[in-house]
Design an enzyme around this catalytic site. Structure first.
Site, PDB file in Angstrom:
ATOM      1  CG  HIS A   9      -7.680   0.308  -1.296  1.00  0.00           C
ATOM      2  ND1 HIS A   9      -7.003   0.766  -0.182  1.00  0.00           N
ATOM      3  CD2 HIS A   9      -7.774  -1.044  -1.156  1.00  0.00           C
ATOM      4  CE1 HIS A   9      -6.688  -0.268   0.592  1.00  0.00           C
ATOM      5  NE2 HIS A   9      -7.157  -1.375   0.013  1.00  0.00           N
TER       6      HIS A   9
ATOM      7  CE1 TYR B  39     -12.084   1.426   5.344  1.00  0.00           C
ATOM      8  CE2 TYR B  39     -11.374   3.282   6.679  1.00  0.00           C
ATOM      9  CZ  TYR B  39     -11.114   2.341   5.711  1.00  0.00           C
ATOM     10  OH  TYR B  39      -9.884   2.319   5.104  1.00  0.00           O
TER      11      TYR B  39
ATOM     12  CG  ASP C 193      -9.988   2.765   1.607  1.00  0.00           C
ATOM     13  OD1 ASP C 193     -10.487   2.657   2.737  1.00  0.00           O
ATOM     14  OD2 ASP C 193      -8.764   2.885   1.399  1.00  0.00           O
ATOM     15  CG  HIS C 194     -10.263   6.445   3.100  1.00  0.00           C
ATOM     16  ND1 HIS C 194     -10.063   6.677   4.443  1.00  0.00           N
ATOM     17  CD2 HIS C 194      -9.198   5.723   2.681  1.00  0.00           C
ATOM     18  CE1 HIS C 194      -8.918   6.109   4.813  1.00  0.00           C
ATOM     19  NE2 HIS C 194      -8.381   5.517   3.766  1.00  0.00           N
TER      20      HIS C 194
ATOM     21  CB  CYS D  52      -4.575   3.034  -2.286  1.00  0.00           C
ATOM     22  SG  CYS D  52      -5.743   4.108  -1.415  1.00  0.00           S
TER      23      CYS D  52
ATOM     24  CG  HIS E  78      -1.970   1.005   1.245  1.00  0.00           C
ATOM     25  ND1 HIS E  78      -1.734   2.351   1.451  1.00  0.00           N
ATOM     26  CD2 HIS E  78      -3.310   0.892   1.073  1.00  0.00           C
ATOM     27  CE1 HIS E  78      -2.875   3.010   1.406  1.00  0.00           C
ATOM     28  NE2 HIS E  78      -3.859   2.147   1.169  1.00  0.00           N
TER      29      HIS E  78
END
Length: 327
Positions: free
Chosen positions: A247, A304, A289-290, A221, A182
């Site tokens: 992501h 989340y 994600d996020h 990501c 990541h």
């Protein structure tokens, strides 16, 4: 290409969100190490990367109708990253974890190389569209208060990463577990007074060159990568054969100051990114994600929430269907 959404599960037991994922056609998931207490005595049975707790966790997920494809979590690794005399002990825990992944059919391990502290946001509840909240980062709030383990320079980080990969990759190959690095989050070259290295496209090419095994791979990501480049679809095409985890998300701003956005409303051309995955025959997993926290929504931690993630999964499915089927 077959769309494989493996949404992350943060709970210690099944709930309505898990059942909603099944209704949306999600059959694979990303897990975390089971760090919670085993019972009312507040006692742990083993370290969460040992076989027995991982086995029970995998069984709970599979009994709920999912396949546990990836783990996005790790044992303590700061001595590995800093290269202290305790690093080999920490590497042994990583090797044990990877062997247990192999026994349990877990194919992807998402890890990072952030020294001192992990991903960070300076703001966790920024008012956004229509009453939602988002998270964000602003480097002007960050000082030089060193993390507990102190300074480390980029040359040492690369040297320690090379040592780590050479120790771990052979065991990953033996157990058919892909490593997926990541990026630094946020992807800035220094954070809290210390260097970071996984924050550019060149850095990811260097990662691949450090160990040419196909098991040395990438978590792309998008929220971080889109802050590294103005042409994310080209990066996807360039790195496609080492991307094992995506992501699929977006941000607005720069690497020094950004906010998370509702999927499709940030700076990234999401359709062009999806087309790049489709054109290169991407065969691994994605998750959201996020995402923003909607009014009345329930969030596990900021970024989340349940409704925001369900919306984002639907967006990804619709985008994939529209592009893969063509005009």
């Amino acid at each position: 290409m077959r769309l494989r959404i493996a949404e992350i599960l943060l709970e210690d037991r099944p709930n309505d969100f898990w059942r909603s994922l099944k209704l949306m056609g999600v059959n694979e998931v990303t897990g975390i190490l089971p760090r919670w207490f085993a019972d009312w005595r507040n006692s742990y049975e083993d370290d969460p990367w040992d076989y027995y707790p991982l086995m029970r966790y995998r069984n709970m997920i599979e009994d709920s109708g999912f396949h546990l494809t990836a783990i996005e979590d790790n044992p303590p690794m700061q001595n590995i990253i800093y290269g202290t005399e305790k690093r080999d002990q920490e590497i042994e825990n990583v090797l044990k974890m990877i062997r247990n992944f192999g026994r349990l059919g877990i194919k992807v391990w998402c890890y990072n190389w952030m020294a001192g502290s992990g991903w960070s946001r300076t703001n966790t509840h920024i008012p956004s569209d229509n009453g939602s909240y988002v998270t964000g980062f602003d480097s002007s709030f960050i000082g030089d208060d060193l993390p507990k383990m102190g300074r480390i320079d980029s040359a040492s980080l690369w040297k320690n990463l090379k040592y780590f990969l050479d120790e771990v990759i052979p065991v990953a190959e033996e157990n058919d577990v892909r490593l997926a690095m990541h990026p630094d989050d946020p992807p800035i070259p220094r954070f809290r007074g210390i260097d970071r290295i996984m924050n550019s496209i060149d850095a990811y090419q260097h990662l691949i060159d450090l160990n040419r095994s196909e098991y040395n791979g990438i978590t792309l990501c998008q929220g971080n990568f889109t802050l590294m480049t103005d042409d994310l679809p080209s990066v996807i095409r360039h790195l496609h054969d080492r991307i094992y985890f995506v992501h699929f998300r977006d941000v607005s701003g720069s690497r020094e100051k950004f906010v998370e956005t509702l999927i499709g409303r940030g700076k990234t051309d999401m359709a062009a990114c999806m087309k790049a995955y489709i054109d290169t025959g991407y065969s691994w997993i994605m998750r959201v994600d996020h995402s923003p926290t909607f009014p009345g929504d329930h969030e596990i931690i900021p970024g989340y929430s349940y409704a925001g993630r369900i919306y984002s999964i639907g967006y990804i499915q619709g985008l994939f269907d529209s592009i893969s089927r063509g005009p």
